[in-house]
Design an enzyme around this catalytic site. Structure first.
Site, PDB file in Angstrom:
ATOM      1  N   GLY A 297      91.154 -38.899  24.691  1.00 28.32           N
ATOM      2  CA  GLY A 297      90.679 -37.948  23.695  1.00 28.32           C
ATOM      3  C   GLY A 297      90.687 -36.544  24.283  1.00 28.32           C
TER       4      GLY A 297
ATOM      5  N   ALA B 125      89.138 -20.594  27.141  1.00 23.65           N
ATOM      6  CA  ALA B 125      89.729 -19.349  26.666  1.00 23.65           C
ATOM      7  C   ALA B 125      91.177 -19.662  26.333  1.00 23.65           C
ATOM      8  CB  ALA B 125      89.637 -18.276  27.741  1.00 23.65           C
TER       9      ALA B 125
ATOM     10  N   ALA C  47      93.373 -32.177  24.263  1.00 18.97           N
ATOM     11  CA  ALA C  47      94.791 -32.543  24.202  1.00 18.97           C
ATOM     12  C   ALA C  47      95.022 -33.752  23.299  1.00 18.97           C
ATOM     13  CB  ALA C  47      95.322 -32.822  25.604  1.00 18.97           C
TER      14      ALA C  47
ATOM     15  N   THR D 270      96.415 -20.868  29.755  1.00 21.06           N
ATOM     16  CA  THR D 270      97.637 -21.465  29.211  1.00 21.06           C
ATOM     17  C   THR D 270      97.564 -22.974  29.015  1.00 21.06           C
ATOM     18  OG1 THR D 270      98.474 -21.503  31.489  1.00 21.06           O
ATOM     19  CG2 THR D 270      99.186 -19.689  30.081  1.00 21.06           C
TER      20      THR D 270
ATOM     21  N   VAL E  36      84.918 -27.484  29.863  1.00 20.70           N
ATOM     22  CA  VAL E  36      84.082 -26.507  30.557  1.00 20.70           C
ATOM     23  C   VAL E  36      84.015 -25.179  29.811  1.00 20.70           C
ATOM     24  CG1 VAL E  36      84.498 -27.515  32.812  1.00 20.70           C
ATOM     25  CG2 VAL E  36      86.060 -25.774  31.949  1.00 20.70           C
TER      26      VAL E  36
ATOM     27  N   LYS F 101      88.984 -13.193  21.126  1.00 18.35           N
ATOM     28  CA  LYS F 101      89.495 -12.781  22.435  1.00 18.35           C
ATOM     29  C   LYS F 101      90.690 -11.854  22.259  1.00 18.35           C
ATOM     30  CE  LYS F 101      91.827 -14.588  26.546  1.00 18.35           C
ATOM     31  NZ  LYS F 101      92.380 -15.775  27.215  1.00 18.35           N
TER      32      LYS F 101
ATOM     33  N   ILE G 263      95.971 -25.018  26.835  1.00 17.45           N
ATOM     34  CA  ILE G 263      96.179 -25.449  25.453  1.00 17.45           C
ATOM     35  C   ILE G 263      97.548 -25.001  24.951  1.00 17.45           C
ATOM     36  CG2 ILE G 263      95.416 -24.933  23.083  1.00 17.45           C
ATOM     37  CD1 ILE G 263      92.615 -25.504  23.933  1.00 17.45           C
TER      38      ILE G 263
ATOM     39  N   SER H 182      87.603 -43.734  25.729  1.00 17.86           N
ATOM     40  CA  SER H 182      86.410 -44.437  26.149  1.00 17.86           C
ATOM     41  C   SER H 182      85.281 -43.452  26.376  1.00 17.86           C
ATOM     42  CB  SER H 182      86.681 -45.210  27.446  1.00 17.86           C
ATOM     43  OG  SER H 182      85.482 -45.747  27.967  1.00 17.86           O
TER      44      SER H 182
ATOM     45  N   ILE I  13      87.014 -33.673  30.246  1.00 13.62           N
ATOM     46  CA  ILE I  13      86.796 -32.426  30.969  1.00 13.62           C
ATOM     47  C   ILE I  13      86.696 -31.317  29.933  1.00 13.62           C
ATOM     48  CG2 ILE I  13      87.813 -30.766  32.569  1.00 13.62           C
ATOM     49  CD1 ILE I  13      89.136 -33.085  33.997  1.00 13.62           C
TER      50      ILE I  13
END
Length: 498
Positions: A13, A49, A16, A338, A46, A77, A340, A38, A44
Site C-alpha cells: 500500500g 513535498a 505508491a 521527486t 514522513v 508549494k 512521487i 499488511s 513509510i
C-alpha cells in the site's frame, strides 16, 4: 486493456501502491485490480513535498484540489529554499516559475548580469513565484500572463488513505495479508502470492510497490541494483514531526545544508515535517539525530525515526510480469521531492503500454526500462549539481563533494554552461532548463563569457525592461492574499458544499 493482463495485483500500500491502484482502476474501469497490504508492516510516511507534475495526475484521476488538501493536511508549494548550500549564511530559491527567455538578447538572466544594477535586486525578483514565496503569498494562476506552476506538501499516510478510498470506489479491491511466499511461473515470472493465513492470490501482472523490501523485483526475481552512492553518499535519514509554531505557513519547502547532509522542513496545515538526510560515513547516527533536533522549530510530536537506504535503482524496472514502482524500484534522496514524480512517471508509461491490444512486446518493455533508467540518471545529475558547485570546505562531506569525478552527462552539462551559457537538455529530463538555471544562479555559478547576442539590445533598453518586469511582478504579488489566508479560504469555501 491488454487481454494478456486481465488480473493486476498491486503488492504493497502506501502512496505508491494506492496511486497505482487508483490510476489502474480509473484508466481501466471494470478491470481486475487487487491491492495486497499488511497492517503488520505499515508504510513509510514522513510527510511529503511534491513536484508540480502531481497536479497532472490529480487532473487525470479527477481529484478535487480542496478535498485533497483537506484530507491530507495539505499546503501549497512554490519551490524549495536552499540554505547554506554554497556557503554558510547564503540562500537561494529553486522556483517552479520562469525567468522569461533563457537565451538570446531577451534572456532575462543574461541582461540582469550584463546591466548589473543593484537597484534591480536579485534575479529572483524577476520571477513571480519566487517573489510570492519570499513574501509568504499565494493565489492560483489566473491567466497566461500570470502563469506559474505549483505543487503541494501533505501527510503521506493520509494521502495513501485518501487514494485508498478513491480506488475502492472505482472498483479496486483490497486484501489484508502478509505475503510469506511467491510462486514462480515456468518462464521465471510470478504466478501467485501466498499469504500467512494460507490464502493464495493469482495474477497476470504484478506491480511491486513493497517499498525498500522490493519483495518481487529485488527479493524474488533478484534483479541487480545500480548503486549511485559513489555520487550521492547520503544513506540515512532521521524523520520527526513537530508542532506547528505560530509563524505563518511558508508556501515552500526548506533544505538546509548541515555538516554531513541536509535538513528538510515541510510545512503542513496541522504540523511541520522535519528530517535530516545524512551520509553515515561522515557522521554517526546519534550526532545526526542531535543536529535534527537542533533544527526543529517546534516541540517534537514523536520520537525521531531512522531510515536506512542506498541511492540508486534496479537495473531493470519491468522483468517478466513484474513492474516495480516507488521505493521497490529505486530511491533518490528527497532533495528535490521527486519520489512521487518517479512513481507517476513509471505509472503513466505502464498505463500506455497496457492499452487494449496485444501484450507489450519485449522491445516495448526494454524501452520502458531504458526510459526509467535514464530518468533516474538525469535526476541524479540534477541533485548532484547542488552538491558539486559548493564553495564549502568546512567538513569531510563538502570537501569530498566539491572534488569528486562527475558522471559524464553532468560534466558535459556543466561544461556547456560554463563555456557558452547553454542549458543543455537530454531526453527523459526530470527538470527543465529553468530549474537548472535556478541552481546555477543560486550557487553563483555563471558562464565564463557573456553571450554576444545580449549586446543586440542597448543597455538602457535592457535596464528599463528589467525594472518594468520586476515592478509588475511586485505589484501583482502585493495584491495577493497570504498563503494562510488563501488556504483557509479555499477549505472553508469548499467545505460549505460538502
Amino acid at each position: 486493456m491488454s487481454k494478456a493482463y486481465k488480473r493486476m495485483v498491486v503488492v504493497g500500500g502506501g502512496a505508491a501502491g494506492w496511486m497505482t491502484a487508483t490510476a489502474l482502476a480509473t484508466a481501466f474501469p471494470g478491470s481486475s485490480v487487487e491491492l495486497v497490504e499488511s497492517e503488520e508492516i505499515g508504510i513509510i510516511g514522513v510527510g511529503e513535498a511534491t513536484f508540480p507534475s502531481i497536479r497532472n495526475l490529480h487532473k487525470l484521476l479527477d481529484i478535487d484540489e480542496a478535498d485533497f488538501l483537506r484530507a491530507t493536511n495539505g499546503t501549497y508549494k512554490l519551490g524549495i529554499e536552499f540554505c547554506n548550500w554554497r556557503a554558510h549564511g547564503e540562500r537561494y530559491f529553486h522556483t517552479f516559475g520562469d525567468f522569461g527567455a533563457l537565451s538570446g538578447p531577451l534572456a532575462v538572466w543574461g541582461q540582469h548580469r550584463r546591466v548589473a544594477d543593484p537597484a534591480l535586486g536579485p534575479l529572483g525578483d524577476q520571477c513571480l513565484p519566487s517573489m510570492m514565496a519570499s513574501q509568504g503569498r499565494f493565489q492560483l494562476p489566473s491567466d497566461q500572463a500570470n502563469a506559474f506552476n505549483y505543487a503541494y506538501h501533505f501527510d503521506a499516510v493520509l494521502y495513501a488513505g485518501f487514494l485508498r478510498t478513491l480506488a475502492l470506489k472505482r472498483g479496486a479491491r483490497r486484501t489484508e495479508g502478509r505475503i510469506v511466499d511467491v510462486a514462480r511461473r515456468a518462464d521465471g515470472g510470478v504466478a501467485r502470492l501466498k499469504l500467512a493465513d494460507g490464502r493464495t492470490i493469482d495474477g497476470d501482472l504484478f506491480i511491486d510497490c513493497s517499498g525498500f523490501a522490493s519483495l518481487l523485483l529485488g527479493r524474488t526475481l533478484e534483479e541487480p541494483f545500480v548503486d549511485f552512492s559513489h555520487w550521492l553518499p547520503v544513506d540515512r535519514a532521521w524523520a520527526c514531526p513537530a508542532e506547528r509554531t505560530g509563524t505563518a505557513l511558508a508556501p515552500y519547502t526548506r533544505a538546509t545544508a548541515l555538516e554531513a547532509g541536509w535538513a528538510w522542513r515541510i510545512p503542513l496545515s496541522n504540523r511541520t515535517g522535519h528530517g535530516h538526510v545524512f551520509a553515515s560515513r561522515y557522521i554517526d547516527e546519534e550526532r545526526a539525530r542531535d543536529q535534527l533536533l537542533a533544527q526543529m522549530d517546534g516541540e517534537p510530536l514523536a520520537e525521531p525515526r531512522l531510515l536506512r537506504f542506498t541511492t540508486g535503482h534496479r537495473e531493470r524496472f519491468w522483468v517478466h510480469n513484474v513492474v516495480a514502482l516507488g521505493l521497490s524500484s529505486g530511491f533518490l534522496e528527497p532533495l528535490e521531492s521527486t519520489s512521487i514524480f518517479l512513481v507517476q512517471s513509471g505509472l503513466g508509461r505502464l498505463i500506455e503500454l497496457l492499452q487494449p491490444g496485444p501484450a507489450p512486446t519485449a522491445q516495448m518493455v526494454s524501452a520502458y526500462n531504458t526510459s526509467m533508467a535514464r530518468q533516474f540518471a538525469r535526476i541524479r545529475d540534477f541533485i548532484l549539481l547542488h552538491y558539486c558547485l559548493t564553495a564549502r570546505r568546512d567538513s569531510k562531506l563538502w570537501r569530498a563533494m566539491s572534488t569528486m569525478e562527475l558522471p559524464e552527462t553532468l560534466a558535459f552539462k556543466i561544461h556547456a554552461w560554463r563555456q557558452a551559457g547553454v542549458l543543455h537538455q537530454y531526453d527523459e529530463e526530470g527538470f527543465d532548463a529553468t530549474s537548472w538555471l535556478a541552481i546555477h544562479a543560486g550557487m553563483d555559478h555563471w558562464p565564463d563569457r557573456a553571450d554576444p547576442s545580449l549586446r543586440d539590445m542597448p543597455p538602457d533598453t535592457a535596464l528599463r525592461g528589467l525594472h518594468l518586469r520586476r515592478d509588475q511582478i511586485a505589484s501583482t504579488v502585493a495584491a495577493m492574499p497570504t498563503h494562510d489566508d488563501f488556504l483557509r479560504g479555499v477549505l472553508a469555501r469548499r467545505g460549505l458544499n460538502n
